[in-house]
Design a protein around this motif. Sequence first.
Motif, mmCIF file in Angstrom:
data_model
loop_
_atom_site.group_PDB
_atom_site.id
_atom_site.type_symbol
_atom_site.label_atom_id
_atom_site.label_comp_id
_atom_site.label_asym_id
_atom_site.label_seq_id
_atom_site.Cartn_x
_atom_site.Cartn_y
_atom_site.Cartn_z
ATOM 1 N N MET A 207 -15.047 22.941 -28.646
ATOM 2 C CA MET A 207 -15.936 22.701 -27.507
ATOM 3 C C MET A 207 -15.214 22.895 -26.180
ATOM 4 S SD MET A 207 -18.221 19.389 -28.724
ATOM 5 C CE MET A 207 -16.831 18.350 -29.111
ATOM 6 N N ALA A 208 -13.929 22.541 -26.114
ATOM 7 C CA ALA A 208 -13.223 22.550 -24.826
ATOM 8 C C ALA A 208 -12.772 23.947 -24.412
ATOM 9 C CB ALA A 208 -12.008 21.623 -24.909
ATOM 10 N N PRO B 74 -14.052 27.186 -24.808
ATOM 11 C CA PRO B 74 -14.978 28.057 -24.050
ATOM 12 C C PRO B 74 -15.264 27.532 -22.646
ATOM 13 C CG PRO B 74 -15.794 27.637 -26.273
ATOM 14 C CD PRO B 74 -14.661 26.699 -26.062
ATOM 15 N N VAL B 75 -15.487 26.213 -22.542
ATOM 16 C CA VAL B 75 -15.795 25.636 -21.226
ATOM 17 C C VAL B 75 -14.598 25.773 -20.286
ATOM 18 C CG1 VAL B 75 -16.446 23.525 -20.007
ATOM 19 C CG2 VAL B 75 -17.442 24.020 -22.249
ATOM 20 N N GLY B 76 -13.409 25.405 -20.771
ATOM 21 C CA GLY B 76 -12.218 25.445 -19.920
ATOM 22 C C GLY B 76 -11.836 26.850 -19.509
ATOM 23 N N MET C 52 -13.787 29.597 -19.359
ATOM 24 C CA MET C 52 -14.760 30.183 -18.424
ATOM 25 C C MET C 52 -14.661 29.555 -17.037
ATOM 26 S SD MET C 52 -18.181 31.056 -20.630
ATOM 27 C CE MET C 52 -18.368 29.472 -21.438
ATOM 28 N N ALA C 53 -14.418 28.250 -16.999
ATOM 29 C CA ALA C 53 -14.241 27.603 -15.690
ATOM 30 C C ALA C 53 -12.982 28.123 -15.002
ATOM 31 C CB ALA C 53 -14.157 26.086 -15.871
ATOM 32 N N ILE D 210 -15.840 22.684 -8.704
ATOM 33 C CA ILE D 210 -15.211 22.715 -10.037
ATOM 34 C C ILE D 210 -13.758 22.283 -9.950
ATOM 35 C CG2 ILE D 210 -14.515 24.232 -11.923
ATOM 36 C CD1 ILE D 210 -17.002 25.918 -11.323
ATOM 37 N N THR E 186 -12.197 19.031 -11.699
ATOM 38 C CA THR E 186 -11.097 19.195 -12.655
ATOM 39 C C THR E 186 -9.922 18.308 -12.298
ATOM 40 O OG1 THR E 186 -11.776 21.485 -13.022
ATOM 41 C CG2 THR E 186 -9.559 20.879 -13.704
ATOM 42 N N VAL F 288 -10.560 19.763 -21.363
ATOM 43 C CA VAL F 288 -11.107 20.807 -20.487
ATOM 44 C C VAL F 288 -10.285 20.999 -19.208
ATOM 45 C CG1 VAL F 288 -13.065 21.346 -18.970
ATOM 46 C CG2 VAL F 288 -13.462 20.787 -21.364
ATOM 47 N N THR G 165 -8.628 24.533 -18.130
ATOM 48 C CA THR G 165 -9.159 25.151 -16.909
ATOM 49 C C THR G 165 -8.051 25.481 -15.914
ATOM 50 O OG1 THR G 165 -11.245 23.962 -17.153
ATOM 51 C CG2 THR G 165 -10.731 24.824 -14.974
#
Length: 298
Positions: free
Chosen positions: A98-99, A101-103, A105-106, A122, A126, A166, A170
Amino acid sequence: MAATHAPRQSLLEASGSQRRKITSKILVGMTGAATLIALVPLLLIISYVVVQGFQSLNFDFFTQTFKPVTLGSAPTSAGGVLHAIVGSLLIVGIALLMAVPVGVMAGIYLAEYPGTSASNVIRFSTDVLTAMPSIVVGVVAYVLIVQRAQQFSALAGSIALMVLMVPVVTRTTEEILRLVPGSVREAAMALGVPKWRFTLNVVIPMGLSGIVTGILLAFARAMGETAPLLVTVLGNNNLTFDIFGPMQALPLIAYRYTEQPFEVLNQQAWGAALILVAIVLFANVMVRLATRRTTGGR
């Protein structure tokens, strides 16, 4: 007069050179001493955990689950921690899925679109999450997930760990993508390549090893987290793969078994701590190898 000033000038230069050498040696000695002082706690912790935990490592420790220990008996074994090893890998693995893809892309957005209102929000979020105490994240997950579902679960623990992972992914992704030379971007723009395609085919491959570094750092942090799991996962003495129910984890064993009155359980806690230290060290070695590849072996 010139003949008398020359020897005096030479003496002054020699004195200045000697003073610089002494100052340099003093500073080198001070930095060496500071390095040793910084390494002493790390070496003490690792050596003590290895000495204490190594006694618990055997075949049963890795292949069996918990065996009850009762008062009045003299147990020589309390089973193993197979259920905790499987639980930790499942919980952290789901959090990683889960982390990442989110991290990533951010991080790409922060690197490719700096200075925008969204990127500022963002980045600020973060930074706040990076400094957020893990127990606070765990309590929030408990209120929003566990209480609503009326069930402790591995999934709730994974979501709590995902929140902690995340920010690491990121910021690492952002920093590594910002190292991609601007001339490469300008050349792609001059050729008329769309930005999304250039980012996907050029920028991300160039920073891939750095992105992997961030993922490994996030994995190492999540493996050692205990506070969020205490209020979300609860623990389970049986081997289970049900992510919607309570599950055991290595940090929970290392924490709870130290409070038990049985010596055999205390030893298992040290063994679980040793496994965690080994996993974290392994992740950090992988980070060093990935970083070395990024910097060309320097």
